[in-house]
Enzyme design. Structure first.
Site, short mmCIF file in Angstrom:
data_model
loop_
_atom_site.label_atom_id
_atom_site.label_comp_id
_atom_site.label_asym_id
_atom_site.label_seq_id
_atom_site.Cartn_x
_atom_site.Cartn_y
_atom_site.Cartn_z
N LYS A 178 44.24 40.64 36.28
CA LYS A 178 43.41 40.33 35.12
C LYS A 178 43.15 41.63 34.35
O LYS A 178 42.66 42.61 34.92
CB LYS A 178 42.08 39.76 35.59
CG LYS A 178 41.77 38.39 35.05
CD LYS A 178 40.42 37.95 35.57
CE LYS A 178 40.03 36.65 34.96
NZ LYS A 178 38.66 36.28 35.36
C1 E4P Z 1 37.52 33.47 33.81
O1 E4P Z 1 38.51 33.89 34.33
C2 E4P Z 1 36.18 34.07 33.95
O2 E4P Z 1 36.04 34.55 35.27
C3 E4P Z 1 35.06 33.11 33.75
O3 E4P Z 1 35.51 31.84 33.40
C4 E4P Z 1 33.92 33.63 32.96
O4 E4P Z 1 32.96 32.64 32.86
P1 E4P Z 1 31.44 32.91 32.46
O5 E4P Z 1 31.36 32.96 30.99
O6 E4P Z 1 30.71 31.72 33.03
O7 E4P Z 1 31.03 34.20 33.11
#
Ligand code: E4P
Length: 218
Positions: A85
């Site tokens: 990521k």
């Molecule tokens: C995606 O890969 C992220 O980890 C995640 O969906 C972020 O979500 P949030 O806005 O609830 O922190």
């Protein structure tokens, strides 16, 4: 559409993986901050990769391309399931294009617009993660951005997969499926909410009560 679990919690991952519908996991530094007592990062990722036999996203925290690439090359040694990521910033694009040449799969994260998604795909990202819930939080229609991403990817035959992320509730999952997101990643809470329905509970209770009246055995 595939379902991914958005968590770093191994207990939740084990529980939901047993349902047979979790095809991958996404983590991020904020989710992992909740797991700081679970041993080291690499051991936790290795355990997650053992439980879920699909892509497991692990985020780099370097801010320059060179550092991102170095961390990515180290993380992919943990398991062939690891996807890196990387945030959608210029250094992240640079790192993604280098890692693409190495055959490393990148999930470009913190995506909020269709043009960010397109540039991420052009840099060689295998996945893009639009954060729909965070757009909704500031009064935008997050889903509209994903609709445009889908359209652009389809027009150009781009095979980068769209991971509908920052999923807040089952209605988001439904929207993701209707507009053709490839994957929806969600917290365990949303997985459980998706399955639950009061009429299912009432119906099951009635069936079991009536079965008790039959005197039959299976
Ligand atoms: C995606 O890969 C992220 O980890 C995640 O969906 C972020 O979500 P949030 O806005 O609830 O922190």
């Amino acid at each position: 559409m595939q379902f991914y679990l958005d968590t770093g919690n191994i207990d939740e991952i084990r529980e939901l993986a047993d349902w047979g519908v979790v095809e991958g996991v996404t983590t991020n530094p904020s989710l992992l901050a909740k797991e700081k007592d679970r041993g080291d990062y690499r051991a936790l990722l290795a355990e997650i990769c053992e439980v879920v036999r699909g892509p497991v996203s692990a985020e780099v925290i370097a801010e320059d391309a060179e550092g991102m690439v170095e961390q990515a090359r180290s993380l992919v040694k943990i398991s062939s399931h690891i996807v890196i990521k990387i945030p959608c910033v210029p250094e992240g694009l640079k790192a993604t294009s280098i890692l693409f040449e190495d055959g490393v799969h990148v999930n470009m994260t913190l995506i909020f617009s269709p043009l960010q998604a397109l540039i991420a795909a052009n840099a060689g990202a295998s996945y893009v993660s639009p954060f729909v819930g965070r757009l909704d939080d500031i009064g935008h229609e997050g889903i509209e951005e994903v609709v445009k991403m889908r359209e652009i990817f389809d027009v150009y035959g781009i095979d980068t997969e769209i991971i509908f992320a920052s999923t807040r509730h089952p209605e988001h999952v439904l929207q993701a499926a209707l507009i053709g997101a490839d994957i929806c990643t969600m917290p365990a809470r949303v997985f459980r909410q998706m399955v639950a329905h009061p009429l299912t509970d009432i119906g099951l209770k009635r069936f079991l009560d009536d079965w008790g009246k039959t005197g039959f055995e299976i």
